[in-house]
Design a protein around this motif. Sequence first.
Motif, PDB file in Angstrom:
ATOM      1  N   VAL A  28      -3.924  36.042 -34.518  1.00 12.95           N
ATOM      2  CA  VAL A  28      -3.500  34.641 -34.541  1.00 12.95           C
ATOM      3  C   VAL A  28      -2.065  34.487 -34.022  1.00 12.95           C
ATOM      4  O   VAL A  28      -1.787  33.650 -33.145  1.00 12.95           O
ATOM      5  CB  VAL A  28      -3.605  34.089 -35.993  1.00 12.95           C
ATOM      6  N   TYR A  29      -1.190  35.305 -34.556  1.00 15.13           N
ATOM      7  CA  TYR A  29       0.244  35.126 -34.297  1.00 15.13           C
ATOM      8  C   TYR A  29       0.636  35.185 -32.808  1.00 15.13           C
ATOM      9  O   TYR A  29       1.404  34.319 -32.337  1.00 15.13           O
ATOM     10  CB  TYR A  29       1.037  36.155 -35.126  1.00 15.13           C
ATOM     11  N   PRO A  30       0.137  36.172 -32.025  1.00 17.08           N
ATOM     12  CA  PRO A  30       0.573  36.232 -30.631  1.00 17.08           C
ATOM     13  C   PRO A  30       0.230  34.962 -29.843  1.00 17.08           C
ATOM     14  O   PRO A  30       1.020  34.527 -29.002  1.00 17.08           O
ATOM     15  CB  PRO A  30      -0.195  37.440 -30.061  1.00 17.08           C
ATOM     16  N   VAL A  31      -0.918  34.357 -30.141  1.00 20.11           N
ATOM     17  CA  VAL A  31      -1.303  33.119 -29.445  1.00 20.11           C
ATOM     18  C   VAL A  31      -0.392  31.979 -29.912  1.00 20.11           C
ATOM     19  O   VAL A  31       0.145  31.199 -29.111  1.00 20.11           O
ATOM     20  CB  VAL A  31      -2.790  32.772 -29.734  1.00 20.11           C
ATOM     21  N   LEU A  32      -0.202  31.953 -31.217  1.00 17.34           N
ATOM     22  CA  LEU A  32       0.616  30.914 -31.843  1.00 17.34           C
ATOM     23  C   LEU A  32       2.026  30.876 -31.253  1.00 17.34           C
ATOM     24  O   LEU A  32       2.514  29.836 -30.805  1.00 17.34           O
ATOM     25  CB  LEU A  32       0.681  31.272 -33.328  1.00 17.34           C
ATOM     26  N   ARG A  33       2.679  32.004 -31.253  1.00 19.30           N
ATOM     27  CA  ARG A  33       4.088  31.987 -30.824  1.00 19.30           C
ATOM     28  C   ARG A  33       4.210  31.854 -29.301  1.00 19.30           C
ATOM     29  O   ARG A  33       5.232  31.421 -28.797  1.00 19.30           O
ATOM     30  CB  ARG A  33       4.825  33.207 -31.323  1.00 19.30           C
ATOM     31  N   SER A  34       3.129  32.206 -28.554  1.00 20.53           N
ATOM     32  CA  SER A  34       3.198  32.004 -27.108  1.00 20.53           C
ATOM     33  C   SER A  34       3.281  30.528 -26.768  1.00 20.53           C
ATOM     34  O   SER A  34       4.039  30.122 -25.885  1.00 20.53           O
ATOM     35  CB  SER A  34       1.970  32.608 -26.412  1.00 20.53           C
ATOM     36  N   TYR A  35       2.472  29.715 -27.463  1.00 21.71           N
ATOM     37  CA  TYR A  35       2.476  28.276 -27.173  1.00 21.71           C
ATOM     38  C   TYR A  35       3.533  27.519 -27.975  1.00 21.71           C
ATOM     39  O   TYR A  35       4.046  26.510 -27.521  1.00 21.71           O
ATOM     40  CB  TYR A  35       1.101  27.667 -27.463  1.00 21.71           C
TER      41      TYR A  35
END
Length: 426
Positions: free
Chosen positions: A328-335
């Motif tokens: 979840v986190y890598p997608v979250l912080r990318s956007y």
Amino acid sequence: MARVDVLVIGAGIVGLATAFHVKQQCPSCSVALVDKHPGPGHGDTGRSAASFRAFFYSRTNMALAATSIAFYRSIQEKEGFDLGMRFIGYLFLLSRDQYRAVEPVLQELRRRGLGYRVYSPEELEEGLGLRTRLRGDEEAELMELPDVEVGVLAENAGIMRPERLVEYYSSRITEMGVKTMYGTRVERLIVEPEEPLGLSYEPLPWQRARVAGALTSQGEIRADVTVVAAGAESPALLDPIGVDVHAKPKKRQVFVVRASSPGLQRLLHAEGFNKHGIAPFILLPKGVYVRPAPEDNAFWVGTSDHLGRPFRWEPDPQPEEPFYTYGVYPVLRSYLPAFEGARPAAAWAGFYDESIDGQPVVFSEPGLVVAAGTSGSGIMKADAVGRIAAALALGRKKATLYGGEEINASILGTRSRQIEDEKLVI
Ligand SMILES: Cc1cc2nc3c(=O)[nH]c(=O)nc-3n(C[C@H](O)[C@H](O)[C@H](O)COP(=O)(O)OP(=O)(O)OC[C@H]3O[C@@H](n4cnc5c(N)ncnc54)[C@H](O)[C@@H]3O)c2cc1C
């Protein structure tokens, strides 16, 4: 041994709504509601992300969600019973290809009068601090995260508190005289011939068999109609009697991230999306969602994984920290760079009761009604599902949804399903 007209198994939102509508439509019927937990709403109803939207292409999907949401709204606004409903909107963030694919569907929804607003990348950057251009970001490219071209905000959508809806239904059914039996586990359903002859091996293949009630931890309860509304555990009761609900449990997880940094505070209180001055429910590309939880000064985040996630029910499902960290986190912080470094302060897991097409499954067999398969949208559709299950329990061919729309009571059956494809799939 107890005897009732209608026995409902499961005091989740579906069983509560069913018991409520049975009793409302048939005040003289004796109704009992049993659950193995010490109170109502302790199953997946209490583990939901509790978002809702009346923004679907399939007319069935729309009818179930829109009428349930309208009913909940009437409880909150007309009866003054606060369900914590906030119409903050549901924001789909779409790549160019996704937008092209759903544009005709959106236009059709607009023709049907469904309100939505379209946001440009600049407005999303400004309003949410969203990174819309990810090209050149190595990690984002590795995850094949697309640029965001458009935000589509569905307006008749938002968040609510399911425990309040549980309180509403459970207080109403108590007033109406439904007998609730908590801490009562159903061990098995009783199947008998309609005309027992006292022979061994009954019901024999030539006898008309029916469900005659349930054997519980408090003894036998016999009923004219037994409603199985046991959520993701329904197959455990139905498989042994040869009834297939065509839905299976899949684990789903929610992570709570506190809005403790100034960036997350700004995001939580984003202006320009609704009258509450709260960020909308945000669905990022790749299915990661961000659900504001303003009462906790937090966000609930999660996603639904597919291939590799088994269909399996467990008594005490646990959230998996690596699912957040690597999923979840890598997608979250990318956007949303405001999430940089954010760790969950709490988390929980439950089950989607997944049916083949993501729609609830409601059907009858002699002496039995099944209401399950709500597939991750059971809160937003529970009232309509309860009305359909109640109609079947009372032997009716049609159910009347909130607002007066009549619907064929067998529409959600496994054999009689008549559901349009949901084309708003993002
Ligand atoms: C992480 C997560 C996020 C979700 N997010 C959303 C969302 O945003 N919006 C939305 O609309 N929906 C959402 N859902 C889905 C929603 O929570 C479910 O669709 C809904 O709660 C299902 O209600 P139910 O009554 O069918 O099941 P449950 O609430 O699970 O109720 C079933 C009840 O049956 C009882 N029971 C089972 N077996 C027995 C037995 N043998 N004897 C006695 N009692 C028994 C259980 O104890 C339980 O209380 C989410 C679900 C999860 C897990």
